[in-house]
Design an enzyme around this catalytic site. Sequence first.
Site, PDB file in Angstrom:
ATOM      1  N   MET A   1      38.339  41.910  44.003  1.00  0.00           N
ATOM      2  CA  MET A   1      37.526  41.570  42.857  1.00  0.00           C
ATOM      3  C   MET A   1      36.117  42.127  43.096  1.00  0.00           C
ATOM      4  SD  MET A   1      36.233  37.803  41.439  1.00  0.00           S
ATOM      5  CE  MET A   1      37.519  36.987  42.264  1.00  0.00           C
ATOM      6  N   PRO A   2      35.687  43.093  42.301  1.00  0.00           N
ATOM      7  CA  PRO A   2      34.312  43.603  42.422  1.00  0.00           C
ATOM      8  C   PRO A   2      33.300  42.524  42.031  1.00  0.00           C
ATOM      9  CG  PRO A   2      35.689  45.138  41.208  1.00  0.00           C
ATOM     10  CD  PRO A   2      36.467  43.877  41.348  1.00  0.00           C
ATOM     11  N   PHE A   3      32.206  42.495  42.770  1.00  0.00           N
ATOM     12  CA  PHE A   3      31.176  41.487  42.535  1.00  0.00           C
ATOM     13  C   PHE A   3      29.804  42.142  42.658  1.00  0.00           C
ATOM     14  CE2 PHE A   3      28.192  38.245  43.929  1.00  0.00           C
ATOM     15  CZ  PHE A   3      28.479  37.183  43.096  1.00  0.00           C
ATOM     16  N   THR A  41      36.005  41.896  37.396  1.00  0.00           N
ATOM     17  CA  THR A  41      34.632  42.148  37.836  1.00  0.00           C
ATOM     18  C   THR A  41      33.743  40.955  37.513  1.00  0.00           C
ATOM     19  OG1 THR A  41      34.818  44.550  37.630  1.00  0.00           O
ATOM     20  CG2 THR A  41      32.606  43.624  37.510  1.00  0.00           C
ATOM     21  N   VAL A  42      33.002  40.501  38.516  1.00  0.00           N
ATOM     22  CA  VAL A  42      32.079  39.386  38.365  1.00  0.00           C
ATOM     23  C   VAL A  42      30.664  39.924  38.510  1.00  0.00           C
ATOM     24  CG1 VAL A  42      31.286  37.208  39.361  1.00  0.00           C
ATOM     25  CG2 VAL A  42      33.733  37.756  39.327  1.00  0.00           C
TER      26      VAL A  42
END
Length: 69
Positions: A1-3, A41-42
């Site tokens: 998960m991209p952050f 994406t967060v």
Amino acid sequence: MPFAHFKVPADTLSADDKKKIVERTTDLYAEIYGDRARATTVVLVDEVADEGWGVGGHVLTAALLNGDA
């Protein structure tokens, strides 16, 4: 998960500015990782209180950052 985590001076961005940060950051991650990353994406836009940070041993204020000081 991209952050992605952005820290910005409090009360210096409009709701539209924050929306742009979220959308463009999400687009960037999708460009890099593929469209599959878009849904996970967060992006966090964290507002730091005035005088709540510094650089080079100097406390920063919104007035200083805006060129008012």
